[in-house]
Every structure is written in C-alpha cells, then in structure tokens.
Design a protein around this motif. Structure first.
Motif, PDB file in Angstrom:
ATOM      1  N   THR A  15       0.837  -1.198   0.000  1.00 53.29           N
ATOM      2  CA  THR A  15       0.000   0.000   0.000  1.00 53.29           C
ATOM      3  C   THR A  15       0.875   1.252   0.000  1.00 53.29           C
ATOM      4  O   THR A  15       1.827   1.349   0.768  1.00 53.29           O
ATOM      5  N   GLY A  16       0.515   2.185  -0.855  1.00 50.66           N
ATOM      6  CA  GLY A  16       1.251   3.449  -0.978  1.00 50.66           C
ATOM      7  C   GLY A  16       2.098   3.474  -2.235  1.00 50.66           C
ATOM      8  O   GLY A  16       2.602   2.446  -2.687  1.00 50.66           O
ATOM      9  N   ARG A  17       2.252   4.652  -2.790  1.00 48.98           N
ATOM     10  CA  ARG A  17       2.953   4.778  -4.074  1.00 48.98           C
ATOM     11  C   ARG A  17       4.383   4.273  -4.001  1.00 48.98           C
ATOM     12  O   ARG A  17       4.865   3.626  -4.926  1.00 48.98           O
ATOM     13  N   GLU A  18       5.090   4.561  -2.911  1.00 45.80           N
ATOM     14  CA  GLU A  18       6.488   4.146  -2.826  1.00 45.80           C
ATOM     15  C   GLU A  18       6.611   2.631  -2.757  1.00 45.80           C
ATOM     16  O   GLU A  18       7.490   2.042  -3.397  1.00 45.80           O
ATOM     17  N   ALA A  19       5.751   1.989  -1.978  1.00 45.47           N
ATOM     18  CA  ALA A  19       5.787   0.525  -1.892  1.00 45.47           C
ATOM     19  C   ALA A  19       5.472  -0.100  -3.251  1.00 45.47           C
ATOM     20  O   ALA A  19       6.114  -1.079  -3.665  1.00 45.47           O
ATOM     21  N   LEU A  20       4.503   0.458  -3.940  1.00 38.78           N
ATOM     22  CA  LEU A  20       4.158  -0.045  -5.270  1.00 38.78           C
ATOM     23  C   LEU A  20       5.326   0.137  -6.236  1.00 38.78           C
ATOM     24  O   LEU A  20       5.662  -0.763  -7.007  1.00 38.78           O
ATOM     25  N   SER A  21       5.953   1.303  -6.186  1.00 34.36           N
ATOM     26  CA  SER A  21       7.060   1.588  -7.093  1.00 34.36           C
ATOM     27  C   SER A  21       8.204   0.602  -6.893  1.00 34.36           C
ATOM     28  O   SER A  21       8.806   0.125  -7.860  1.00 34.36           O
ATOM     29  N   ARG A  22       8.495   0.284  -5.634  1.00 30.05           N
ATOM     30  CA  ARG A  22       9.564  -0.679  -5.374  1.00 30.05           C
ATOM     31  C   ARG A  22       9.195  -2.050  -5.918  1.00 30.05           C
ATOM     32  O   ARG A  22      10.032  -2.742  -6.510  1.00 30.05           O
ATOM     33  N   ALA A  23       7.954  -2.459  -5.741  1.00 31.83           N
ATOM     34  CA  ALA A  23       7.522  -3.762  -6.258  1.00 31.83           C
ATOM     35  C   ALA A  23       7.603  -3.796  -7.781  1.00 31.83           C
ATOM     36  O   ALA A  23       8.084  -4.771  -8.375  1.00 31.83           O
ATOM     37  N   PHE A  24       7.149  -2.731  -8.419  1.00 32.70           N
ATOM     38  CA  PHE A  24       7.152  -2.706  -9.878  1.00 32.70           C
ATOM     39  C   PHE A  24       8.570  -2.582 -10.432  1.00 32.70           C
ATOM     40  O   PHE A  24       8.824  -2.926 -11.593  1.00 32.70           O
ATOM     41  N   SER A  25       9.494  -2.079  -9.607  1.00 30.07           N
ATOM     42  CA  SER A  25      10.892  -1.993 -10.046  1.00 30.07           C
ATOM     43  C   SER A  25      11.465  -3.363 -10.364  1.00 30.07           C
ATOM     44  O   SER A  25      12.351  -3.492 -11.222  1.00 30.07           O
ATOM     45  N   TYR A  26      10.982  -4.393  -9.683  1.00 25.15           N
ATOM     46  CA  TYR A  26      11.412  -5.754  -9.997  1.00 25.15           C
ATOM     47  C   TYR A  26      11.070  -6.081 -11.453  1.00 25.15           C
ATOM     48  O   TYR A  26      11.895  -6.639 -12.190  1.00 25.15           O
TER      49      TYR A  26
END
Length: 283
Positions: free
Chosen positions: A189-200
């Motif tokens: 949850t949250g833009r930063e957490a999503l961004s890290r996940a999508f970075s994979y």
C-alpha cells in the motif's frame, strides 16, 4: 512464530523471519508477497531446519531501496544475508520473483547452495518456455513495466482490490487467510511501496541478460527441483533441463501459482524428502 530480525546486507536492511535449528533453508518470496508467504512451510520445516525467510530488498518491512531489483543484485543480497547469519551452506527455495535470484545464487555459488528448489516462474529468455509464452507474457508484466509510473498511478488507492485479484487468481479462487491477506495488502500500500515492487518487473530485461550470460559460462551443478502448478506447469523445468546436471521436476495438480499457501501439504510432501538428501552436518 518466527523471530523477526533486521539484518544489514549489501547496502540495505532486510527484515528476516528466523525459526528452528539445523541445516539452513533460505526461502525467497515473490509478488505480491512477503516472508509470510512461507508461514505454513516455516511451521513444518522449523522442526528440523534453521529456516531463514527474508522480505526481499524494498519489499515488505525491508528497507526502501532506490535500485538493485535485478536478479543478480537480489542474489548478492541472499548470499550476504547467509554470510551475516554465519551460514556456510543452505538449501535455497524460490518462487516467482525469488526464483531467478535463487537460480543465480546456486549457479554462481555452488559451494554455498546445497540444494535448490524453484517454482512458478520463468528464467528470462532461456529456451523451453515457448508454449507458455505463445500468447505473450502475463498482462501485468507490461503494465508494471510501463514507463512514467503508470502502474503506480492507476493502482494507488486501490491496492487492496489489486492485491486481492492476485491472491484469488493465484489460489484458483480460494483466496488466502484473512491475516495473511491483510499483511500482503499493507506491504503493497502506498505509491512508494508499489514503485519498489514494480521496479522488480522493470529490471526483468537486466535480469534476463544476467541469466543468459551466467548459463553461457556455467552449468547448474547442485541438486535442483523444479515445481510447477497453474499457470507455469513444466515450463520452468524445460528451461532448466539443458543447463542443469541433477534436475527433478514435479507439477502439483489442482494448485494455483501461490503454491506455499494454496497447497502447502502437497508442497511439503515434495520438499521434505528432497531436503532430506542434504548433509545433516551442514550449517
């Protein structure tokens, strides 16, 4: 209940669940999971093994990381974690996003990895997955990889519904226990957490190149087991067959992608005898 510990490795701090004693077993999760994906596996294996289950870099309660979501760096994180914990030999089990790092770790450090178990993922562009990819990769690979933060913009504010879709689909509609579902939703949850996940996902081309380069100069020599379910089936096993000296393959029937939570007993029935082939004196 496992003990949680923060371990500094390779420029990040990993949140690590630790349980049991005996030969070490390292468990590497995927998306959208945390170490808690392995809850049932840890409960069973910790009676005979020292189980180590980190949140991957940038995921869950591990520290945010601006870079390093490629498989090679994640493999270095795993090696550094084992070293930090004083482990000189481990069985390594990876699923989804954890599969490629587990594979590279075993390929590069066969003295560190006793046995390898990988499941429900593909290894870059290695031959063998053509049938699985005939209609293209799963839709979310492109969505998560899109430039400009499109996926974060679309998903932010709807994280629970988005994670729920993956949890339901990955268990063939059964879903996961509410406490685990809530833990996964919080972690993404949250833009930063999503961004890290999508970075994979955005690092997948780099990861694929690392895998291609690695198999060009080395073979996987450690005993390896490839497990499939729906949707990957035997595609991963077919990719591994030409580059692996000692490979066992299984498909778990009536099982969705999230194998450790959907069919933990079937998974453990395969894991236990495979792990039992290890040197009982290993650290």
């Amino acid at each position: 209940m496992p003990a949680l510990r923060r371990v500094p490795v390779n420029g990040v701090e990993l949140n690590v669940a630790l349980a049991g004693s005996g030969p070490a077993v390292l468990l590497l999760h995927g998306f959208p999971h945390t170490w808690e994906l392995w809850t049932d596996v840890i409960a069973d294996l910790s009676g005979h093994y020292r189980v180590i289950a980190p949140d991957l870099r940038g995921f869950g309660a591990s520290s945010p990381a601006a870079a390093g979501y490629d498989a090679g760096t994640l493999a270095e994180d795993a090696a550094a974690l084992l070293t930090a914990l004083g482990v000189t030999s481990a069985a390594v089990v990876g699923i989804d996003a954890g599969t490629a790092p587990a594979f590279l770790l075993a390929l590069r450090r066969p003295g560190l990895v006793r046995r390898l178990v990988v499941m429900e993922s593909l290894l870059g562009g290695l031959p063998g997955a053509e049938d699985f990819l005939a209609d293209g990769p799963p839709w979310w690979f492109g969505f998560h990889s899109a430039a400009g933060g499109l996926a974060e913009t679309v998903v932010e504010g709807h994280e629970a519904a988005y994670v729920d879709w993956f949890l339901r689909t990955g268990t063939l509609g059964d879903g996961v226990r509410p406490a685990l579902r809530d833990a996964f939703v919080r972690a993404y949850t949250g833009r930063e957490a999503l961004s890290r996940a999508f970075s994979y996902y955005r690092a997948l081309p780099e990861s694929a190149a690392q895998i291609e380069q690695a198999v060009a100069t080395a073979r996987l020599t450690v005993p390896t087991m490839a497990l499939g379910a729906r949707p990957v089936g035997r595609a991963l096993e077919r990719q591994l067959r030409p580059v692996t000296d000692d490979l066992t393959g299984h498909v778990i029937e009536d099982c969705g992608h999230i194998v450790p939570l959907h069919r933990p007993r079937a998974l453990l029935a395969l894991l236990r005898p495979f792990l039992a082939g290890e040197d009982a004196k290993a650290t």
